[in-house]
Design an enzyme around this catalytic site. Structure first.
Site, PDB file in Angstrom:
ATOM      1  N   HIS A   1       2.919  14.105   1.534  1.00  0.00           N
ATOM      2  CA  HIS A   1       2.482  15.457   1.145  1.00  0.00           C
ATOM      3  C   HIS A   1       3.619  16.387   1.532  1.00  0.00           C
ATOM      4  O   HIS A   1       4.369  16.099   2.471  1.00  0.00           O
ATOM      5  CB  HIS A   1       1.207  15.847   1.900  1.00  0.00           C
ATOM      6  CG  HIS A   1       0.051  14.937   1.630  1.00  0.00           C
ATOM      7  ND1 HIS A   1      -0.660  14.947   0.445  1.00  0.00           N
ATOM      8  CD2 HIS A   1      -0.516  13.961   2.384  1.00  0.00           C
ATOM      9  CE1 HIS A   1      -1.618  14.033   0.498  1.00  0.00           C
ATOM     10  NE2 HIS A   1      -1.549  13.405   1.664  1.00  0.00           N
TER      11      HIS A   1
ATOM     12  N   ASP B   1       0.876   2.420   3.788  1.00  0.00           N
ATOM     13  CA  ASP B   1       0.011   3.504   3.295  1.00  0.00           C
ATOM     14  C   ASP B   1       0.864   4.766   3.129  1.00  0.00           C
ATOM     15  O   ASP B   1       0.466   5.863   3.546  1.00  0.00           O
ATOM     16  CB  ASP B   1      -1.186   3.748   4.221  1.00  0.00           C
ATOM     17  CG  ASP B   1      -2.173   4.765   3.635  1.00  0.00           C
ATOM     18  OD1 ASP B   1      -2.061   5.083   2.434  1.00  0.00           O
ATOM     19  OD2 ASP B   1      -3.051   5.239   4.380  1.00  0.00           O
TER      20      ASP B   1
ATOM     21  N   HIS C   1     -10.772   0.571   1.405  1.00  0.00           N
ATOM     22  CA  HIS C   1     -10.519   1.623   2.402  1.00  0.00           C
ATOM     23  C   HIS C   1     -11.858   1.820   3.124  1.00  0.00           C
ATOM     24  O   HIS C   1     -12.737   2.519   2.631  1.00  0.00           O
ATOM     25  CB  HIS C   1     -10.067   2.905   1.697  1.00  0.00           C
ATOM     26  CG  HIS C   1      -9.819   4.054   2.615  1.00  0.00           C
ATOM     27  ND1 HIS C   1      -8.715   4.859   2.516  1.00  0.00           N
ATOM     28  CD2 HIS C   1     -10.533   4.554   3.648  1.00  0.00           C
ATOM     29  CE1 HIS C   1      -8.754   5.798   3.443  1.00  0.00           C
ATOM     30  NE2 HIS C   1      -9.865   5.634   4.142  1.00  0.00           N
TER      31      HIS C   1
ATOM     32  N   ARG D   1       2.692   8.773  -6.192  1.00  0.00           N
ATOM     33  CA  ARG D   1       2.472  10.118  -6.765  1.00  0.00           C
ATOM     34  C   ARG D   1       3.095  10.252  -8.161  1.00  0.00           C
ATOM     35  O   ARG D   1       2.895   9.435  -8.997  1.00  0.00           O
ATOM     36  CB  ARG D   1       2.972  11.218  -5.828  1.00  0.00           C
ATOM     37  CG  ARG D   1       2.635  11.040  -4.347  1.00  0.00           C
ATOM     38  CD  ARG D   1       1.176  11.196  -4.025  1.00  0.00           C
ATOM     39  NE  ARG D   1       0.959  11.409  -2.609  1.00  0.00           N
ATOM     40  CZ  ARG D   1      -0.178  11.103  -1.977  1.00  0.00           C
ATOM     41  NH1 ARG D   1      -1.193  10.584  -2.605  1.00  0.00           N
ATOM     42  NH2 ARG D   1      -0.302  11.331  -0.686  1.00  0.00           N
TER      43      ARG D   1
ATOM     44  N   HIS E   1       1.531   5.210  -2.108  1.00  0.00           N
ATOM     45  CA  HIS E   1       1.089   6.236  -3.067  1.00  0.00           C
ATOM     46  C   HIS E   1       2.365   6.892  -3.599  1.00  0.00           C
ATOM     47  O   HIS E   1       2.931   7.763  -2.945  1.00  0.00           O
ATOM     48  CB  HIS E   1       0.203   7.271  -2.375  1.00  0.00           C
ATOM     49  CG  HIS E   1      -1.040   6.683  -1.762  1.00  0.00           C
ATOM     50  ND1 HIS E   1      -2.235   6.608  -2.431  1.00  0.00           N
ATOM     51  CD2 HIS E   1      -1.271   6.137  -0.534  1.00  0.00           C
ATOM     52  CE1 HIS E   1      -3.160   6.051  -1.648  1.00  0.00           C
ATOM     53  NE2 HIS E   1      -2.596   5.752  -0.491  1.00  0.00           N
TER      54      HIS E   1
ATOM     55  N   HIS F   1       0.840  -1.206   0.000  1.00  0.00           N
ATOM     56  CA  HIS F   1       0.000   0.000   0.000  1.00  0.00           C
ATOM     57  C   HIS F   1       0.874   1.254   0.000  1.00  0.00           C
ATOM     58  O   HIS F   1       1.261   1.759   1.051  1.00  0.00           O
ATOM     59  CB  HIS F   1      -0.913  -0.010   1.233  1.00  0.00           C
ATOM     60  CG  HIS F   1      -2.037   0.969   1.149  1.00  0.00           C
ATOM     61  ND1 HIS F   1      -3.337   0.647   1.452  1.00  0.00           N
ATOM     62  CD2 HIS F   1      -2.065   2.278   0.794  1.00  0.00           C
ATOM     63  CE1 HIS F   1      -4.112   1.693   1.280  1.00  0.00           C
ATOM     64  NE2 HIS F   1      -3.358   2.714   0.890  1.00  0.00           N
TER      65      HIS F   1
ATOM     66  N   GLU G   1      -7.096   0.828  -3.634  1.00  0.00           N
ATOM     67  CA  GLU G   1      -8.016   0.859  -2.544  1.00  0.00           C
ATOM     68  C   GLU G   1      -9.309   1.526  -2.983  1.00  0.00           C
ATOM     69  O   GLU G   1      -9.313   2.621  -3.542  1.00  0.00           O
ATOM     70  CB  GLU G   1      -7.429   1.591  -1.332  1.00  0.00           C
ATOM     71  CG  GLU G   1      -7.026   3.037  -1.605  1.00  0.00           C
ATOM     72  CD  GLU G   1      -6.457   3.737  -0.377  1.00  0.00           C
ATOM     73  OE1 GLU G   1      -7.143   3.904   0.631  1.00  0.00           O
ATOM     74  OE2 GLU G   1      -5.285   4.138  -0.490  1.00  0.00           O
TER      75      GLU G   1
ATOM     76  N   ASN H   1      -5.118   6.334  -6.812  1.00  0.00           N
ATOM     77  CA  ASN H   1      -5.687   7.681  -6.658  1.00  0.00           C
ATOM     78  C   ASN H   1      -4.689   8.763  -7.066  1.00  0.00           C
ATOM     79  O   ASN H   1      -4.479   9.742  -6.369  1.00  0.00           O
ATOM     80  CB  ASN H   1      -6.174   7.909  -5.211  1.00  0.00           C
ATOM     81  CG  ASN H   1      -5.034   7.912  -4.198  1.00  0.00           C
ATOM     82  OD1 ASN H   1      -4.008   7.293  -4.418  1.00  0.00           O
ATOM     83  ND2 ASN H   1      -5.230   8.604  -3.093  1.00  0.00           N
TER      84      ASN H   1
HETATM   85  C1  NCD Z   1      -4.026   8.940   1.203  1.00  0.00           C
HETATM   86  C2  NCD Z   1      -3.335   9.837   0.194  1.00  0.00           C
HETATM   87  O1  NCD Z   1      -2.877  10.911   0.567  1.00  0.00           O
HETATM   88  O2  NCD Z   1      -3.244   9.435  -0.979  1.00  0.00           O
HETATM   89  N1  NCD Z   1      -4.163   9.599   2.481  1.00  0.00           N
HETATM   90  C3  NCD Z   1      -4.354   9.031   3.693  1.00  0.00           C
HETATM   91  O3  NCD Z   1      -4.619   9.765   4.635  1.00  0.00           O
HETATM   92  N2  NCD Z   1      -4.270   7.744   3.886  1.00  0.00           N
HETATM   93  C4  NCD Z   1      -5.342   8.567   0.641  1.00  0.00           C
HETATM   94  C5  NCD Z   1      -6.076   7.631   1.511  1.00  0.00           C
HETATM   95  O4  NCD Z   1      -5.757   6.422   1.511  1.00  0.00           O
HETATM   96  O5  NCD Z   1      -6.945   8.067   2.230  1.00  0.00           O
END
Ligand code: NCD
Length: 418
Positions: A288, A284, A176, A61, A59, A57, A142, A91
């Site tokens: 950011h 996860d 999710h 980006r 992201h 899991h 997810e 996403n």
């Molecule tokens: C995730 C993201 O920033 O892509 N953020 C998070 O708080 N886990 C998206 C998500 O899984 O909610």
């Protein structure tokens, strides 16, 4: 298959207690026992040699979100934490919701990733699920049961038939599971109340009820004992829910804002009590920028980075005698491989030759030692055991802070048609 010995890991302490040399062919373990002649040799005496992790899991980006992370920085972060395979979530901007966008994602990763990877398909009313499966998605989700940063919620009317179609493909749906209540989103306490443990439990139960066809379900980042108890599928938990609680943060500190929210210290301890039932630890990894996080609470995006610290934080617990080493290997490597259908890394002949070699010395985490582009970590000061050397498919790809051999492998799903 090329079985030419490329590298020998010498004096490896195997889980059975036996000490052996492990010969790695180009991709697989080819021999366990005495070393052959004419091979590169890495002495692992006194080191902890573990099958490398799959972080199912993340992201990663990229594109317009490259200031947060991209495949280069995200994959370096993964490797430096002993993770050689990541599963990217859909996403992105734009989302992975068409075969073309999935192919673009794979192309981007092939060009820029230092670690191996798989890509999930989104589940939206418009996603052509069957074509995504043929395009090589490893799983579906997810699937957002509640709105999140860069993820729209799907309704019951969309999810129910989608689960039937995913089941018909023989694929995995990753969920999710959250629902959002009323109230302001002005502090970590409010965030926890709006996306409460009860709401997470209700979401888990509702998805279970909608799954009338018996689709294989995987519940992402469950944050409480109660939802784990209720989960009709495999269970994933994150390091941030295991290691951080609401009490660790000033309540307006957006750097602790994440979905599902951090819970109370009491709930965090109960989560550790579920260790045996947890199938998978995944990060996860949701980076950011500091600037985005520094916005007023309601505007700050949710998400915490963590692929690089995931295994190291767990290994510090192993060294402290809190959890068995084998359980960490199960939850970060063997089970994710099994759930996703990726060949497992390990010590048996024929296993994928992905390993991480650790010196058994915990050090405190600092943001400066990490590789994610976002440049911050909520685990600062936590003790962790980082790998010295990481091997992917029989080749050293990371050693003492340096990266080598950027040739990532794409693990497509079982439905892939070339
Ligand atoms: C995730 C993201 O920033 O892509 N953020 C998070 O708080 N886990 C998206 C998500 O899984 O909610």
């Amino acid at each position: 298959m090329d079985t030419r010995p490329s590298l020998v890991l010498g004096n490896v302490a195997l889980p059975s207690g036996r000490v052996a040399d492990i010969t790695l062919g180009n991709v697989r373990v080819t021999h366990v026992g005495a070393r052959p002649l004419h091979a590169e040799y890495l002495d692992c005496s006194g080191m902890l040699v573990l099958p490398a992790a799959i972080d199912m899991h993340v992201h990663m980006r990229g594109g317009v979100q490259s200031a947060k992370e991209n495949w280069t920085s995200g994959s370096m972060s993964a490797l430096a934490g002993g993770v050689t395979v990541v599963v990217d979530q859909p996403n992105t901007i734009p989302p992975v919701s068409s075969p073309e966008s999935l192919q673009d994602r794979v192309r981007d990763a092939r060009e820029h990733s230092f670690c191996s990877f798989a890509v999930n398909s989104s589940v939206t009313p418009e996603t052509p699920l069957e074509s995504m499966w043929e395009a090589g998605a490893i799983a579906f989700g997810e699937t957002f049961y509640a709105r999140s940063s860069y993820g729209d919620a799907v309704s019951d009317e969309v999810l129910k038939p989608a689960l039937k179609r995913i089941h018909a493909l023989g694929a995995l749906a990753t969920i999710h599971a959250e629902t959002i209540g009323d109230g302001d989103d002005t502090s970590l306490m409010c965030h926890d109340r709006a996306r409460s443990p009860e709401a997470e439990l209700r979401a888990v139960q509702s998805v279970g009820r909608l799954n009338t066809g018996g689709c294989r379900l995987h519940f992402c980042h469950l944050s409480t004992k109660q939802s784990i108890d209720a989960a009709p599928g495999s269970v994933e938990v994150t390091p941030h829910h295991l290691f951080l609680s609401l009490e660790d943060f000033d309540t307006t500190d957006t750097f602790g804002k994440v979905n599902p929210p951090l819970r109370t210290e009491k709930e965090r301890k109960q989560l550790w009590g579920m260790w045996e039932r947890i199938d998978v630890i995944a990060s996860d990894h949701a980076p950011h920028t500091k600037k985005e996080k520094a916005q007023p609470f309601p505007a700050a995006p949710s998400g915490i980075p963590g692929t690089e610290t995931m295994v190291p934080l767990l290994l510090a617990q192993v060294i402290d005698g809190k959890i068995p080493l084998q359980s960490v290997v199960e939850k970060t490597s063997y089970r994710p491989a099994e759930i996703l259908g990726i060949p497992r890394a390990g010590f048996r002949i024929g296993d994928r030759a992905d390993f991480a070699v650790y010196q058994k010395i915990p050090t405190p985490v600092t943001p400066e030692m990490l590789h994610s582009r976002c440049g911050w970590t909520p685990f600062e000061g936590h003790m962790a055991v980082f790998p010295r050397t990481v091997i992917r498919e029989g080749i050293v790809v990371f050693r003492d802070g340096e990266f080598f051999n950027k040739e990532s492998v794409w693990f497509s799903g079982k439905g892939f048609r070339k």
